[in-house]
Design a protein around this motif. Structure first.
Motif, mmCIF file in Angstrom:
data_model
loop_
_atom_site.group_PDB
_atom_site.id
_atom_site.type_symbol
_atom_site.label_atom_id
_atom_site.label_comp_id
_atom_site.label_asym_id
_atom_site.label_seq_id
_atom_site.Cartn_x
_atom_site.Cartn_y
_atom_site.Cartn_z
ATOM 1 N N HIS A 72 -32.364 -3.586 -20.322
ATOM 2 C CA HIS A 72 -31.845 -4.741 -20.853
ATOM 3 C C HIS A 72 -33.097 -5.671 -21.578
ATOM 4 O O HIS A 72 -34.012 -5.454 -21.158
ATOM 5 C CB HIS A 72 -30.968 -5.528 -19.902
ATOM 6 N N ALA A 73 -32.563 -6.534 -22.400
ATOM 7 C CA ALA A 73 -33.443 -7.501 -23.000
ATOM 8 C C ALA A 73 -33.379 -8.728 -22.233
ATOM 9 O O ALA A 73 -32.078 -9.274 -22.038
ATOM 10 C CB ALA A 73 -33.331 -7.669 -24.385
ATOM 11 N N ALA A 74 -34.130 -9.527 -22.030
ATOM 12 C CA ALA A 74 -33.753 -10.679 -20.966
ATOM 13 C C ALA A 74 -34.770 -11.967 -21.447
ATOM 14 O O ALA A 74 -35.994 -11.647 -22.411
ATOM 15 C CB ALA A 74 -34.080 -10.327 -19.693
ATOM 16 N N HIS A 75 -34.497 -13.137 -21.129
ATOM 17 C CA HIS A 75 -35.215 -14.173 -21.526
ATOM 18 C C HIS A 75 -35.024 -15.199 -20.105
ATOM 19 O O HIS A 75 -34.299 -14.887 -19.322
ATOM 20 C CB HIS A 75 -35.116 -14.888 -22.845
ATOM 21 N N PHE A 76 -35.500 -16.237 -20.363
ATOM 22 C CA PHE A 76 -35.488 -17.263 -19.196
ATOM 23 C C PHE A 76 -33.898 -17.556 -18.964
ATOM 24 O O PHE A 76 -33.689 -17.712 -17.911
ATOM 25 C CB PHE A 76 -36.166 -18.739 -19.697
ATOM 26 N N GLY A 77 -33.161 -17.717 -19.814
ATOM 27 C CA GLY A 77 -31.818 -18.218 -19.942
ATOM 28 C C GLY A 77 -30.852 -17.141 -19.986
ATOM 29 O O GLY A 77 -29.675 -17.444 -20.213
#
Lengths: 153, 148
Positions: free
Chosen positions: B51-56
């Motif tokens: 997956h691609a992820a970020h802080f939120g």
């Protein structure tokens, strides 16, 4: 010299004849070996021919299957959802949406059906395409899965 | 309708390990808990999706999802829980509600607070379940999951 014993002469002739008989046996054995060799070659050719026939039969069956697939107007496909496969009969003029609706009903009913799509070979199928336009073939396995899976705080 | 699933403690530890390593205290992360269709109540596999992820938030990789879907069929497994982290408080956001990996009654979604950096366990975690009408309803963790 004139007093030659006819028996002795006869014996000599028999001895010569015996030699000739041995030479004839040698030829016969040689012929036999040649015949055996020819037989082996013929059998080998027969085996090769049998293999080619078997190969040709497989190719014919495959061609018939492809022909049937190409021209089948109604056939079965499988739809996979959450590790479970179910079979569906489709007609080439049906839309993907019709199959999608049948699958959603069979696996559920599943709430929020608008989030689900059918996938073939990794590509999402357009709902408005017909089964034929979508390139769906007999025995294809289609994935019923959400278009997007995401989360966020 | 409701199932009480069994999860080995080691699988919970494995889950937290992935959430911490992948998220690294900066990004959200998701884990899936699977079980066989022959014995659905026993969770037998922990999967860390690409997956691609970020802080939120996070988004699952589309190609990975196709391969995973086929693998589920080949191995006779089903997804029972999706588990993901939040930066702070655990709850189900609008995005969480709308884009789960499965949308069928009885499917469970567990949210772990603080990027999973707290102690391994369910303290302040949030569990919710899809209802027959398609809506999500919070359920007590102990009513759906027992650690073994």
């Amino acid at each position: 010299m004139d007093n030659v014993n006819p028996n002795e002469k006869s014996q000599g002739a028999d001895a010569k004849s015996g030699e000739t008989g041995c030479e004839g046996g040698g030829h016969a054995i040689e012929h036999l070996h040649e015949a055996e060799h020819d037989l082996e070659k013929a059998l080998e050719k027969q085996r090769d021919a049998a293999q080619e026939i078997a190969k040709a039969e497989v190719e014919i069956k495959e061609a018939i299957r492809e022909e049937e697939q190409e021209h089948a107007r109604q056939f079965a496909v499988e739809v996979l959802y959450d590790g479970v496969k179910k079979k569906f009969e489709v007609r080439i003029e049906e839309t993907v949406k019709q199959l999608l609706d049948k699958a959603i009903a069979a696996f559920g009913p599943l709430p929020n059906p608008h989030t689900l799509s059918l996938y073939k070979d990794g590509k999402e199928l357009a709902d408005t395409s017909t089964i034929k336009q979508a390139g769906i073939k007999p025995h294809d396995v289609l994935l019923l899965r959400p278009s997007t899976v995401k989360g966020g705080a | 309708m409701s199932v009480l699933y069994r999860l080995e403690w080691g699988m919970l530890e494995e889950t937290f390990k992935h959430l911490r390593q992948c998220g690294d205290g900066r990004d959200e992360c998701q884990i899936l808990w699977l079980s066989s269709w022959d014995m659905p109540e026993v969770i037998s596999k922990v999967v860390h999706p690409k997956h691609a992820a970020h802080f939120g938030g996070f988004v699952l990789d589309d190609d990975w999802l196709n391969k995973f879907w086929m693998e589920l069929g080949d191995t006779n497994m089903g997804i029972r829980f999706q588990v993901h982290t939040h930066p702070g408080e655990a709850f189900h956001s609008k995005t969480d509600d709308e884009f789960p990996i499965l949308h069928k009654p009885g499917f469970l979604s567990l949210v772990i607070p603080n990027f999973g950096l707290g102690a391994v366990g369910f303290k302040d975690a949030y569990l919710t379940e899809i209802q027959t009408n398609g809506g999500w309803q919070e359920v007590p963790i102990e009513s759906r999951l027992v650690l073994t």
